[in-house]
Design a protein around this motif. Structure first.
Motif, PDB file in Angstrom:
ATOM      1  N   LYS A   1      14.772  -3.679   3.549  1.00  0.00           N
ATOM      2  CA  LYS A   1      15.877  -2.787   3.167  1.00  0.00           C
ATOM      3  C   LYS A   1      15.833  -1.429   3.859  1.00  0.00           C
ATOM      4  CE  LYS A   1      13.465  -1.604  -1.152  1.00  0.00           C
ATOM      5  NZ  LYS A   1      13.555  -1.686  -2.632  1.00  0.00           N
ATOM      6  N   LEU A   2      14.638  -1.003   4.292  1.00  0.00           N
ATOM      7  CA  LEU A   2      14.534   0.282   4.989  1.00  0.00           C
ATOM      8  C   LEU A   2      15.171   0.222   6.378  1.00  0.00           C
ATOM      9  CD1 LEU A   2      10.863   1.350   4.102  1.00  0.00           C
ATOM     10  CD2 LEU A   2      12.994   2.184   3.090  1.00  0.00           C
ATOM     11  N   HIS A   3      15.383  -0.997   6.877  1.00  0.00           N
ATOM     12  CA  HIS A   3      15.968  -1.172   8.213  1.00  0.00           C
ATOM     13  C   HIS A   3      17.281  -1.965   8.126  1.00  0.00           C
ATOM     14  CE1 HIS A   3      11.880   0.013   9.162  1.00  0.00           C
ATOM     15  NE2 HIS A   3      11.422  -1.091   8.617  1.00  0.00           N
ATOM     16  N   ARG A   4      17.969  -1.812   7.045  1.00  0.00           N
ATOM     17  CA  ARG A   4      19.136  -2.641   6.739  1.00  0.00           C
ATOM     18  C   ARG A   4      20.184  -2.639   7.858  1.00  0.00           C
ATOM     19  NH1 ARG A   4      20.948  -4.917   2.032  1.00  0.00           N
ATOM     20  NH2 ARG A   4      23.135  -5.558   2.078  1.00  0.00           N
ATOM     21  N   GLN A   5      20.487  -1.465   8.389  1.00  0.00           N
ATOM     22  CA  GLN A   5      21.556  -1.372   9.386  1.00  0.00           C
ATOM     23  C   GLN A   5      21.210  -2.168  10.649  1.00  0.00           C
ATOM     24  OE1 GLN A   5      22.864   2.613  10.281  1.00  0.00           O
ATOM     25  NE2 GLN A   5      24.109   1.967  12.027  1.00  0.00           N
TER      26      GLN A   5
ATOM     27  N   PHE B   1      23.871 -12.711  16.036  1.00  0.00           N
ATOM     28  CA  PHE B   1      23.494 -14.124  16.128  1.00  0.00           C
ATOM     29  C   PHE B   1      24.336 -15.016  15.209  1.00  0.00           C
ATOM     30  CE2 PHE B   1      19.763 -12.073  17.899  1.00  0.00           C
ATOM     31  CZ  PHE B   1      19.400 -12.925  18.919  1.00  0.00           C
ATOM     32  N   GLU B   2      25.379 -14.431  14.658  1.00  0.00           N
ATOM     33  CA  GLU B   2      26.328 -15.151  13.794  1.00  0.00           C
ATOM     34  C   GLU B   2      25.620 -15.822  12.609  1.00  0.00           C
ATOM     35  OE1 GLU B   2      28.524 -17.803  16.309  1.00  0.00           O
ATOM     36  OE2 GLU B   2      29.646 -16.194  17.284  1.00  0.00           O
ATOM     37  N   LEU B   3      24.735 -15.052  11.978  1.00  0.00           N
ATOM     38  CA  LEU B   3      24.012 -15.533  10.803  1.00  0.00           C
ATOM     39  C   LEU B   3      24.497 -14.799   9.562  1.00  0.00           C
ATOM     40  CD1 LEU B   3      20.415 -15.618  12.330  1.00  0.00           C
ATOM     41  CD2 LEU B   3      21.838 -17.598  11.780  1.00  0.00           C
ATOM     42  N   LYS B   4      24.488 -15.477   8.429  1.00  0.00           N
ATOM     43  CA  LYS B   4      24.951 -14.871   7.190  1.00  0.00           C
ATOM     44  C   LYS B   4      23.997 -13.762   6.742  1.00  0.00           C
ATOM     45  CE  LYS B   4      22.694 -18.657   4.691  1.00  0.00           C
ATOM     46  NZ  LYS B   4      22.863 -19.830   3.832  1.00  0.00           N
ATOM     47  N   GLU B   5      24.539 -12.753   6.084  1.00  0.00           N
ATOM     48  CA  GLU B   5      23.742 -11.600   5.685  1.00  0.00           C
ATOM     49  C   GLU B   5      22.825 -11.895   4.502  1.00  0.00           C
ATOM     50  OE1 GLU B   5      25.923  -7.972   5.246  1.00  0.00           O
ATOM     51  OE2 GLU B   5      26.831  -8.104   7.243  1.00  0.00           O
ATOM     52  N   ASN B   6      23.085 -12.981   3.789  1.00  0.00           N
ATOM     53  CA  ASN B   6      22.215 -13.325   2.652  1.00  0.00           C
ATOM     54  C   ASN B   6      21.140 -14.346   3.039  1.00  0.00           C
ATOM     55  OD1 ASN B   6      23.827 -15.569   2.971  1.00  0.00           O
ATOM     56  ND2 ASN B   6      24.265 -15.833   0.794  1.00  0.00           N
ATOM     57  N   ILE B   7      20.869 -14.447   4.331  1.00  0.00           N
ATOM     58  CA  ILE B   7      19.869 -15.398   4.827  1.00  0.00           C
ATOM     59  C   ILE B   7      18.477 -15.039   4.294  1.00  0.00           C
ATOM     60  CG2 ILE B   7      19.233 -14.159   6.966  1.00  0.00           C
ATOM     61  CD1 ILE B   7      19.451 -16.966   8.360  1.00  0.00           C
ATOM     62  N   ARG B   8      17.672 -16.076   4.036  1.00  0.00           N
ATOM     63  CA  ARG B   8      16.330 -15.875   3.490  1.00  0.00           C
ATOM     64  C   ARG B   8      15.284 -16.068   4.588  1.00  0.00           C
ATOM     65  NH1 ARG B   8      19.483 -16.711  -0.632  1.00  0.00           N
ATOM     66  NH2 ARG B   8      18.892 -15.926  -2.707  1.00  0.00           N
TER      67      ARG B   8
ATOM     68  N   LEU C   1      14.162 -15.599  16.689  1.00  0.00           N
ATOM     69  CA  LEU C   1      14.901 -14.493  16.079  1.00  0.00           C
ATOM     70  C   LEU C   1      13.952 -13.478  15.461  1.00  0.00           C
ATOM     71  CD1 LEU C   1      17.519 -13.113  15.439  1.00  0.00           C
ATOM     72  CD2 LEU C   1      17.797 -14.584  13.440  1.00  0.00           C
ATOM     73  N   TYR C   2      12.846 -13.953  14.904  1.00  0.00           N
ATOM     74  CA  TYR C   2      11.850 -13.005  14.382  1.00  0.00           C
ATOM     75  C   TYR C   2      11.328 -12.106  15.500  1.00  0.00           C
ATOM     76  CZ  TYR C   2      11.487 -14.543   9.565  1.00  0.00           C
ATOM     77  OH  TYR C   2      11.763 -14.795   8.242  1.00  0.00           O
ATOM     78  N   LEU C   3      11.151 -12.682  16.678  1.00  0.00           N
ATOM     79  CA  LEU C   3      10.690 -11.884  17.816  1.00  0.00           C
ATOM     80  C   LEU C   3      11.739 -10.853  18.218  1.00  0.00           C
ATOM     81  CD1 LEU C   3       9.008 -14.683  19.960  1.00  0.00           C
ATOM     82  CD2 LEU C   3       7.858 -12.797  18.810  1.00  0.00           C
ATOM     83  N   GLU C   4      13.012 -11.259  18.165  1.00  0.00           N
ATOM     84  CA  GLU C   4      14.101 -10.325  18.497  1.00  0.00           C
ATOM     85  C   GLU C   4      14.174  -9.173  17.488  1.00  0.00           C
ATOM     86  OE1 GLU C   4      16.093 -10.186  21.162  1.00  0.00           O
ATOM     87  OE2 GLU C   4      14.914 -11.836  21.985  1.00  0.00           O
ATOM     88  N   ILE C   5      14.045  -9.508  16.199  1.00  0.00           N
ATOM     89  CA  ILE C   5      14.072  -8.477  15.161  1.00  0.00           C
ATOM     90  C   ILE C   5      12.887  -7.531  15.328  1.00  0.00           C
ATOM     91  CG2 ILE C   5      13.950  -8.037  12.675  1.00  0.00           C
ATOM     92  CD1 ILE C   5      15.286 -10.769  12.250  1.00  0.00           C
ATOM     93  N   TYR C   6      11.728  -8.115  15.633  1.00  0.00           N
ATOM     94  CA  TYR C   6      10.524  -7.290  15.806  1.00  0.00           C
ATOM     95  C   TYR C   6      10.691  -6.297  16.953  1.00  0.00           C
ATOM     96  CZ  TYR C   6       5.813  -6.008  17.241  1.00  0.00           C
ATOM     97  OH  TYR C   6       4.704  -5.298  17.613  1.00  0.00           O
ATOM     98  N   LYS C   7      11.286  -6.755  18.046  1.00  0.00           N
ATOM     99  CA  LYS C   7      11.495  -5.864  19.196  1.00  0.00           C
ATOM    100  C   LYS C   7      12.319  -4.644  18.805  1.00  0.00           C
ATOM    101  CE  LYS C   7      11.236  -9.551  22.654  1.00  0.00           C
ATOM    102  NZ  LYS C   7      12.033 -10.411  23.577  1.00  0.00           N
TER     103      LYS C   7
END
Length: 260
Positions: A217-221, A230-237, A245-251
């Motif tokens: 939540k601290l990086h929500r934006q 990546f056309e993924l839903k915002e309520n994804i778990r 995608l985890y690597l992309e988010i980490y970058k």
């Protein structure tokens, strides 16, 4: 007669067919094996038929037993036996090695992660609790997909090899075991970043059943922008997101997790 000690998590493997299957899973040409927890030496004995072995055993009572059993192999240095707690060792060997072991359940994940982070380790063939094995080998979308699966998938080719019933041990454990193969994909260049990536994954899977956005939540934006990209839903778990995608988010969040 030597009895298994509960405080060391000992369950001695007695099924010869399981031993045979473990040996068959070892990549051909393997010349240097590290074993953690030799126990009564049944797996050690089979490993010595195909490779030199460096074995760690913490149990005081087992060391003289193993020294007697493998006197010849110790004298010619095909086997090196260390009376040490493997959990307190930084690197299991200074040379390239494959880790093959029946790991005590209570420290299995810690030892596997240590081996994955060790640049000398080529991979692992290990027996662990089935529940833990699923966490390391699960794929995106499966409920068992966890930070352990993301990390191991990033570094290794993973495979759940076979299950092992409690009756194959003395004494029988209360749970089913499984043998997994984690073979590294090649020279992993980013060991210096592994600490921060693990810290990032810890946050992602803080509450596995919650939405990723709530865990981060601290990086929500930034996360919202990436999910939209990546056309993924915002309520994804967390378990629904692939390793790439985890690597992309980490970058995108890397500077927030690097050691200061």
């Amino acid at each position: 007669m030597i009895k298994a000690k509960k405080y060391y998590g000992q369950n001695f493997l007695t099924d010869k067919n399981v031993l045979k299957q473990i040996i068959q899973a070892i990549p051909k040409g393997t010349q240097n094996i590290v074993e953690i927890g030799s126990g009564l030496g049944d797996l050690t004995q089979e490993l010595l038929k195909i490779s030199r072995v460096k074995a760690y055993e913490i149990d005081d009572e087992l060391i003289p037993y193993l020294k007697k059993k493998f006197q010849k192999e110790l004298e010619c240095e095909k086997l090196k036996l260390f009376h040490q707690d493997a959990n307190k060792i930084d690197s299991f060997d200074e040379n390239k090695y494959l880790l093959v072991a029946n790991l005590p359940y209570y420290i299995a994940s810690r030892l596997i992660l240590k081996a994955l982070e060790d640049e000398h380790c080529l991979g692992l063939i290990v027996m662990i609790q089935k529940e833990m094995a699923l966490k390391f080998c699960a794929n995106e979308g499966e409920s068992e997909f966890s930070s352990l699966a993301v990390l191991s998938a990033m570094i290794c080719e993973r495979k759940m090899l076979f299950e092992v019933e409690p009756s194959c041990f003395n004494p029988p454990p209360k749970v089913t075991s499984a043998v997994i193969s984690l073979i590294k994909k090649g020279e992993f260049k980013d060991f210096c970043e592994l600490w921060s990536f693990k810290a990032f994954l810890k946050d992602c899977f803080k509450s596995p059943r919650k939405q990723l956005l709530k865990n981060l939540k601290l990086h929500r934006q930034k996360i919202t922008e990436l999910l939209n990209q990546f056309e993924l839903k915002e309520n994804i778990r967390p378990h629904e997101i692939c390793v790439d995608l985890y690597l992309e988010i980490y970058k995108k969040l890397k500077d927030k997790y690097e050691r200061k």
